[in-house]
Motif scaffolding. Structure first.
Motif, mmCIF file in Angstrom:
data_model
loop_
_atom_site.group_PDB
_atom_site.id
_atom_site.type_symbol
_atom_site.label_atom_id
_atom_site.label_comp_id
_atom_site.label_asym_id
_atom_site.label_seq_id
_atom_site.Cartn_x
_atom_site.Cartn_y
_atom_site.Cartn_z
ATOM 1 N N ILE A 106 -110.471 -60.410 -27.930
ATOM 2 C CA ILE A 106 -111.158 -59.184 -28.358
ATOM 3 C C ILE A 106 -110.427 -58.545 -29.537
ATOM 4 C CG2 ILE A 106 -111.769 -56.842 -27.665
ATOM 5 C CD1 ILE A 106 -112.176 -57.885 -24.859
ATOM 6 N N LEU A 107 -109.098 -58.513 -29.461
ATOM 7 C CA LEU A 107 -108.335 -57.831 -30.509
ATOM 8 C C LEU A 107 -108.287 -58.633 -31.796
ATOM 9 C CD1 LEU A 107 -105.266 -56.420 -28.593
ATOM 10 C CD2 LEU A 107 -107.385 -55.297 -29.146
ATOM 11 N N SER A 108 -108.251 -59.975 -31.667
ATOM 12 C CA SER A 108 -107.982 -60.738 -32.886
ATOM 13 C C SER A 108 -109.237 -61.078 -33.674
ATOM 14 C CB SER A 108 -107.207 -62.000 -32.558
ATOM 15 O OG SER A 108 -107.928 -62.774 -31.657
ATOM 16 N N GLU B 54 -99.691 -44.278 -19.289
ATOM 17 C CA GLU B 54 -100.108 -43.475 -20.434
ATOM 18 C C GLU B 54 -99.225 -43.646 -21.672
ATOM 19 O OE1 GLU B 54 -100.432 -39.670 -18.679
ATOM 20 O OE2 GLU B 54 -102.257 -40.292 -17.649
ATOM 21 N N GLN B 55 -97.914 -43.620 -21.477
ATOM 22 C CA GLN B 55 -97.040 -43.710 -22.653
ATOM 23 C C GLN B 55 -97.153 -45.064 -23.328
ATOM 24 O OE1 GLN B 55 -93.285 -42.533 -21.028
ATOM 25 N NE2 GLN B 55 -93.484 -40.474 -21.866
ATOM 26 N N LYS B 56 -97.245 -46.097 -22.480
ATOM 27 C CA LYS B 56 -97.400 -47.441 -23.013
ATOM 28 C C LYS B 56 -98.711 -47.549 -23.783
ATOM 29 C CE LYS B 56 -96.706 -52.059 -21.186
ATOM 30 N NZ LYS B 56 -96.734 -52.860 -19.972
ATOM 31 N N ARG B 57 -99.763 -46.955 -23.189
ATOM 32 C CA ARG B 57 -101.071 -46.991 -23.822
ATOM 33 C C ARG B 57 -101.014 -46.313 -25.192
ATOM 34 N NH1 ARG B 57 -105.449 -44.621 -20.197
ATOM 35 N NH2 ARG B 57 -104.491 -42.651 -20.697
ATOM 36 N N ALA B 58 -100.362 -45.146 -25.230
ATOM 37 C CA ALA B 58 -100.270 -44.411 -26.496
ATOM 38 C C ALA B 58 -99.587 -45.271 -27.543
ATOM 39 C CB ALA B 58 -99.498 -43.115 -26.286
ATOM 40 N N LYS B 59 -98.484 -45.915 -27.153
ATOM 41 C CA LYS B 59 -97.687 -46.669 -28.116
ATOM 42 C C LYS B 59 -98.451 -47.897 -28.617
ATOM 43 C CE LYS B 59 -94.412 -49.320 -26.824
ATOM 44 N NZ LYS B 59 -93.239 -49.769 -26.067
ATOM 45 N N ILE B 60 -98.961 -48.700 -27.677
ATOM 46 C CA ILE B 60 -99.593 -49.957 -28.076
ATOM 47 C C ILE B 60 -100.875 -49.711 -28.863
ATOM 48 C CG2 ILE B 60 -100.683 -52.032 -27.187
ATOM 49 C CD1 ILE B 60 -98.665 -51.968 -24.929
ATOM 50 N N SER B 61 -101.673 -48.706 -28.419
ATOM 51 C CA SER B 61 -102.919 -48.478 -29.146
ATOM 52 C C SER B 61 -102.635 -47.899 -30.531
ATOM 53 C CB SER B 61 -103.857 -47.581 -28.354
ATOM 54 O OG SER B 61 -103.224 -46.386 -28.038
ATOM 55 N N ALA B 62 -101.558 -47.099 -30.656
ATOM 56 C CA ALA B 62 -101.193 -46.593 -31.986
ATOM 57 C C ALA B 62 -100.838 -47.751 -32.904
ATOM 58 C CB ALA B 62 -100.027 -45.623 -31.883
ATOM 59 N N ILE B 63 -100.094 -48.718 -32.363
ATOM 60 C CA ILE B 63 -99.708 -49.864 -33.183
ATOM 61 C C ILE B 63 -100.934 -50.662 -33.618
ATOM 62 C CG2 ILE B 63 -98.591 -52.129 -33.029
ATOM 63 C CD1 ILE B 63 -96.397 -50.678 -31.404
ATOM 64 N N LEU C 234 -113.863 -53.471 -34.835
ATOM 65 C CA LEU C 234 -112.410 -53.281 -34.777
ATOM 66 C C LEU C 234 -112.062 -52.081 -33.900
ATOM 67 C CD1 LEU C 234 -110.975 -53.559 -38.392
ATOM 68 C CD2 LEU C 234 -110.125 -54.709 -36.387
ATOM 69 N N TYR C 235 -112.825 -51.001 -34.086
ATOM 70 C CA TYR C 235 -112.494 -49.787 -33.347
ATOM 71 C C TYR C 235 -112.987 -49.843 -31.911
ATOM 72 C CZ TYR C 235 -110.369 -48.069 -37.448
ATOM 73 O OH TYR C 235 -109.507 -47.941 -38.498
ATOM 74 N N PHE C 236 -114.053 -50.619 -31.673
ATOM 75 C CA PHE C 236 -114.422 -50.858 -30.274
ATOM 76 C C PHE C 236 -113.304 -51.627 -29.574
ATOM 77 C CE2 PHE C 236 -119.053 -50.241 -31.389
ATOM 78 C CZ PHE C 236 -119.190 -49.136 -30.577
ATOM 79 N N ALA C 237 -112.718 -52.589 -30.316
ATOM 80 C CA ALA C 237 -111.607 -53.345 -29.743
ATOM 81 C C ALA C 237 -110.455 -52.408 -29.413
ATOM 82 C CB ALA C 237 -111.142 -54.429 -30.712
ATOM 83 N N TYR C 238 -110.240 -51.407 -30.270
ATOM 84 C CA TYR C 238 -109.200 -50.412 -30.010
ATOM 85 C C TYR C 238 -109.466 -49.690 -28.689
ATOM 86 C CZ TYR C 238 -106.788 -45.905 -30.571
ATOM 87 O OH TYR C 238 -106.045 -44.786 -30.374
ATOM 88 N N LEU C 239 -110.747 -49.314 -28.478
ATOM 89 C CA LEU C 239 -111.066 -48.597 -27.238
ATOM 90 C C LEU C 239 -110.902 -49.510 -26.025
ATOM 91 C CD1 LEU C 239 -114.128 -46.443 -28.302
ATOM 92 C CD2 LEU C 239 -111.747 -45.778 -28.111
ATOM 93 N N VAL C 240 -111.289 -50.796 -26.177
ATOM 94 C CA VAL C 240 -111.102 -51.744 -25.075
ATOM 95 C C VAL C 240 -109.617 -51.879 -24.750
ATOM 96 C CG1 VAL C 240 -111.298 -54.167 -24.414
ATOM 97 C CG2 VAL C 240 -113.189 -53.051 -25.554
ATOM 98 N N LEU C 241 -108.797 -51.953 -25.797
ATOM 99 C CA LEU C 241 -107.353 -52.066 -25.599
ATOM 100 C C LEU C 241 -106.828 -50.862 -24.815
ATOM 101 C CD1 LEU C 241 -104.666 -53.480 -26.296
ATOM 102 C CD2 LEU C 241 -104.573 -52.097 -28.337
ATOM 103 N N ARG C 242 -107.330 -49.681 -25.152
ATOM 104 C CA ARG C 242 -106.883 -48.472 -24.452
ATOM 105 C C ARG C 242 -107.240 -48.540 -22.977
ATOM 106 N NH1 ARG C 242 -105.073 -44.117 -27.316
ATOM 107 N NH2 ARG C 242 -105.180 -42.853 -25.449
#
Lengths: 218, 221
Positions: free
Chosen positions: B164-166, A134-143, A120-128
């Motif tokens: 990847i996310l889902s 930068e601002q978009k990245r901060a918002k979406i990855s926080a969500i 799950l958290y690797f997926a978070y890093l991939v998403l980032r």
């Protein structure tokens, strides 16, 4: 001194538990034998990971309302450190499993769910990495982080209870909160948890400060 | 009241769009039918219970990812902006989730029907319980994939990120669902499955609550 006392406490606790954990007496149980000492090294990793991921969720929620870059940096750095602790938890568990279950990875539900929660958290890093702005990245990855956290809790604490697992603590196997954790083990186990949580938190603050300095130089 | 009206309008719009193009429906139906057919050709005889169950969930997982992913990914940026000016984000996520749930329930029932026609339902199984499990499954797929597809569509590159996310999020629920479905196939007493049903419902409510809270932040650019 008043602000840095915990930085001294952490290493002292970890050094104490490493030495005491290998030397002090432990109860003799079937199958587990001396591998029960792994409790001092394996379980604290998960505690540290949970604490770090909780910190990250806290800052993710904060960054959604504050929109500040530091909150985002705090969230991502605590996840970076948390993943390291999670991988260490998997590795210590796998080494222990080699000596008690016979193989490193036997697809036990607990092993699988722990691996998926790291995923799950690797997926978070991939998403980032997928987002440039930068601002978009901060918002979406926080969500995504807030969305993933309850799932991680379900994975680590609810699902393994519903399935039969060989892991200590499940279905009649000796576990750390049952009869085998006597006072000698408690004297090492609780300091070990606290010590590793402090070390994890310390690494996270250092990483956060390095990232802040790097950002200033840009 | 305003919210309910907006939700109703949005669901109507989604259905109308889908009805006019029939793109998602036909595509996914074709996908399900062809997968079942390929499986039929390769198995030649009836698979045993466990394989039967596993195969059905694999087909459903990928069909639902394809069906639900489109809900946000297919819409253009301009249309997003237009909807944003008209309705509240809460109404949008509720509408999308309800629409996707309906779509998924329909698809799942059709897929199950076709699947049972090709490979008979295992003897001694509890068909009603299996249908309950698949409906719960389609609801779960709809709630989780809707939110993830919203995140993926905001992040820019769609399909790859969506998978990847889902997957890490869907796997825990999928394990519960497969267990539930296996209980049904084995024809176990219904009271055995009640805990699992409760757990899946709780996960669904949790995901829905988190989506409702988070979507307004995601939506605002």
């Amino acid at each position: 001194m008043s602000k840095t006392w915990w930085k001294i406490l952490g290493p002292i606790l970890v050094i104490y538990t490493t030495i005491a954990g290998l030397l002090l007496g432990v109860p003799h149980l079937d199958i587990l034998n001396e591998t029960i000492r792994n409790l001092y090294f394996h379980v604290p990793m998960w505690f540290a990971m949970i604490v770090l991921f909780s910190i990250s969720v806290f800052y993710s929620i904060k960054s959604l309302s504050s929109k500040s870059e530091t909150d985002d940096l705090r969230a991502v750095e605590s996840i970076n450190v948390g993943i390291v602790f999670g991988v260490l938890g998997l590795v210590t568990g796998a080494i222990w499993a080699k000596f008690t279950w016979g193989q490193y990875w036997s697809f036990d539900p607990k092993q699988n769910f722990a691996a998926i929660s790291i995923l799950l958290y690797f997926a978070y890093l991939v998403l980032r990495n997928a987002i440039d702005e930068e601002q978009k990245r901060a918002k979406i990855s926080a969500i995504y982080n807030i969305f993933a956290f309850p799932m991680m809790v379900v994975l680590l604490f609810v699902l393994p209870r519903l399935q039969s697992s060989l892991h200590p603590g499940n279905g009649g196997n000796p576990g750390f909160n049952s009869y085998d954790l006597d006072s000698r083990m408690r004297a090492v186990f609780y300091p070990a948890c606290l010590g590793w949580i402090i070390i994890g938190y310390w690494i996270y603050t250092i990483r956060f400060r390095i990232r802040t300095l790097e950002n200033k130089q840009l | 009241m305003q919210l309910a009206k907006q939700v109703k309008q949005l669901i109507r719009k989604e259905m109308l769009l889908e009805w006019r193009s029939k793109y998602a429906l036909n595509g996914v139906l074709l996908y399900v039918v062809s997968t079942v057919f390929v499986c039929f050709l390769s198995f030649l005889n009836r698979p045993e219970k466990l394989t039967w169950n596993a195969l059905f969930w694999i087909i459903m997982l990928f069909a639902s990812i394809n069906a639900v992913a489109k809900s946000f990914l297919q819409e253009s940026k301009g249309r997003h902006l237009y909807i944003y000016t008209l309705v509240s984000p809460t109404a949008l996520i509720i509408a999308k989730t309800i629409y996707n749930s309906l779509l998924m329930i329909g698809l799942t029932l059709i897929a199950l029907l076709f699947y049972c026609m090709v490979f008979d339902f295992p003897a001694g199984g509890d068909l009603l319980m299996y249908i309950v499990a698949t409906i719960l499954g389609s609801l779960t797929f709809a709630t989780i994939f809707t939110m993830v597809s919203a995140i993926a569509s905001k992040a820019g590159n769609g399909g790859m990120l969506m998978a990847i996310l889902s997957f890490p999020i869907i796997i825990p629920v999928l394990i519960l669902l497969i267990k539930l479905a296996k209980n049904a196939i084995d024809g176990l007493d219904r009271s055995v499955s009640l805990d699992d049903i409760g757990m899946v419902v709780i996960v669904n409510i949790m995901v829905m609550a988190v989506s409702l809270l988070l979507f307004p932040y995601l939506w605002r650019d």
